[in-house]
Design an enzyme around this catalytic site. Structure first.
Site, short mmCIF file in Angstrom:
data_model
loop_
_atom_site.label_atom_id
_atom_site.label_comp_id
_atom_site.label_asym_id
_atom_site.label_seq_id
_atom_site.Cartn_x
_atom_site.Cartn_y
_atom_site.Cartn_z
N MET A 1 0.85 -1.20 0.00
CA MET A 1 0.00 0.00 0.00
C MET A 1 0.89 1.25 0.00
O MET A 1 0.46 2.33 0.39
CB MET A 1 -0.93 -0.01 1.21
CG MET A 1 -1.89 -1.21 1.18
SD MET A 1 -3.40 -0.97 2.11
CE MET A 1 -2.77 -0.73 3.75
N LEU B 1 6.67 3.02 1.59
CA LEU B 1 7.65 1.93 1.68
C LEU B 1 8.71 2.20 2.75
O LEU B 1 9.25 3.30 2.84
CB LEU B 1 8.34 1.72 0.33
CG LEU B 1 7.45 1.38 -0.86
CD1 LEU B 1 8.32 1.02 -2.07
CD2 LEU B 1 6.46 0.26 -0.57
N HIS B 2 9.00 1.17 3.53
CA HIS B 2 10.08 1.21 4.51
C HIS B 2 11.01 0.03 4.22
O HIS B 2 10.79 -0.72 3.25
CB HIS B 2 9.52 1.18 5.94
CG HIS B 2 8.54 0.07 6.17
ND1 HIS B 2 8.89 -1.25 6.16
CD2 HIS B 2 7.19 0.10 6.38
CE1 HIS B 2 7.82 -2.00 6.38
NE2 HIS B 2 6.77 -1.20 6.51
N GLY C 1 11.29 -2.79 5.44
CA GLY C 1 10.63 -4.10 5.36
C GLY C 1 10.20 -4.38 3.92
O GLY C 1 10.45 -5.46 3.37
N HIS C 2 9.55 -3.38 3.30
CA HIS C 2 9.13 -3.55 1.90
C HIS C 2 10.35 -3.72 0.98
O HIS C 2 10.33 -4.53 0.05
CB HIS C 2 8.36 -2.30 1.42
CG HIS C 2 7.09 -2.04 2.12
ND1 HIS C 2 6.90 -0.94 2.93
CD2 HIS C 2 5.92 -2.70 2.13
CE1 HIS C 2 5.68 -0.94 3.41
NE2 HIS C 2 5.05 -2.00 2.95
O1 PAF Z 1 0.04 -5.73 3.55
C1 PAF Z 1 -0.40 -4.82 2.82
O2 PAF Z 1 0.23 -3.82 2.56
C2 PAF Z 1 -1.79 -4.98 2.24
O3 PAF Z 1 -2.65 -5.59 3.12
C3 PAF Z 1 -1.81 -5.69 0.87
C4 PAF Z 1 -1.34 -7.12 0.98
C5 PAF Z 1 -0.93 -4.93 -0.13
C6 PAF Z 1 -3.24 -5.71 0.31
O4 PAF Z 1 -3.75 -4.43 0.16
#
Ligand code: PAF
Length: 292
Positions: free
Chosen positions: A38, A41-42, A44-45
């Site tokens: 969503m 971004l940090h 972890g992403h």
């Molecule tokens: O973990 C998230 O950021 C959200 O729940 C996801 C998996 C992108 C679904 O919107």
């Protein structure tokens, strides 16, 4: 014909265009990984993106703040958004493509179909956030349909979400490999989360109670404790100490079977200690799998 090793970076916003592009990539014989997010971004992403880069020929990042997984009194309108910053960070991790649709494109007027995972989605966050996992399962299904990945990566911080997505993928024969990636923590132990930006400095200090609670339960387990009530009491102590300063409230703190999330009374096999705690108005989640 040999394929160029890397593709020029592109941003796609239209689901039909994304699906057409994904079909081309598959037809060319490329292995495709997707990292659904969503945004905001940090590290972890970024860990997910780097891991994806090592697993696939093409890495697709999706950024979509999914309205159907937020309850009426949750933080949809104030959820942090920084698409330009996110894309710069993600490109530094070597992504090939970003899919950034609008809500109108993802949910055209008249949309009325949801994907529901039953038992696994009921306890924990499912109990506190009715409808949340139907929103997650639905949007992840749609993201899978338009990006057509071979592999998809999700963080283990959202332990129940990962369990729900794994089950959905298996039950509905998506044929996609689901990879869980361990929680990334700040140097002092706080689990990285897009919602950490909401915390004031004082709340940021109080938020350490979550990881301290996990550590206390783990220490009790290592000392031989197997009784769930005693392990939960150990986890609760640092959180209640932080709550004494005000503004901290446990939403849930539970020990559940690590595979099927059924309640656990005595730890005889891996169990997940999962918690959601409000620090001010910010709801933080964290977990640790306790292995006897
Ligand atoms: O973990 C998230 O950021 C959200 O729940 C996801 C998996 C992108 C679904 O919107």
């Amino acid at each position: 014909m040999t394929l160029p090793s890397r593709l020029p970076f592109e941003i796609i916003r239209d689901p039909a265009a994304m699906r057409a592009r994904a079909e081309d990539l598959r037809r060319d014989g490329r292995r495709v990984a997707v990292v659904p997010t969503m945004g905001a971004l940090h590290d972890g992403h970024l860990t997910l993106l780097r891991r994806a880069r090592a697993m696939a020929d093409v890495v697709i990042l999706t950024i979509f703040v999914n309205p159907t997984q937020f309850g009426p009194n949750e933080d949809l309108s104030r959820y942090p958004r920084d698409e330009a910053g996110d894309l710069a960070k993600a490109r530094a991790c070597g992504i090939d493509l970003a899919f950034c649709p609008t809500a109108e494109a993802m949910y055209p007027a008249g949309s009325q179909t949801f994907v529901e995972v039953r038992e696994l989605a009921q306890p924990l966050c499912g109990a506190s956030r009715p409808g949340h996992f139907a929103g997650v399962a639905t949007v992840v299904t749609k993201l899978f349909h338009v990006t057509r990945p071979h592999v998809a990566l999700f963080g283990e911080k959202d332990y129940q979400q990962l369990a729900v997505i794994r089950r959905m993928t298996r039950d509905l024969d998506f044929g996609i490999e689901i990879v869980g990636v361990p929680i990334v923590r700040e140097p002092d132990g706080l689990a990285m989360s897009s919602r950490n930006v909401y915390l004031s400095p004082a709340q940021r200090a109080q938020a350490l109670a979550l990881v301290n609670g996990l550590g206390a339960a783990e220490a009790a387990l290592r000392a031989g404790e197997r009784d769930a009530a005693a392990l939960l009491a150990a986890a609760r102590a640092p959180i209640e100490a932080a709550a004494a300063d005000g503004g901290v409230r446990i939403d849930y703190l539970e020990l559940r079977d690590a595979d099927d999330l059924s309640p656990v009374a005595v730890v005889t096999r891996p169990a997940v200690l999962a918690m959601a705690v409000f620090v001010g108005t910010t709801r933080l989640i964290d977990n640790r799998v306790l292995k006897p």
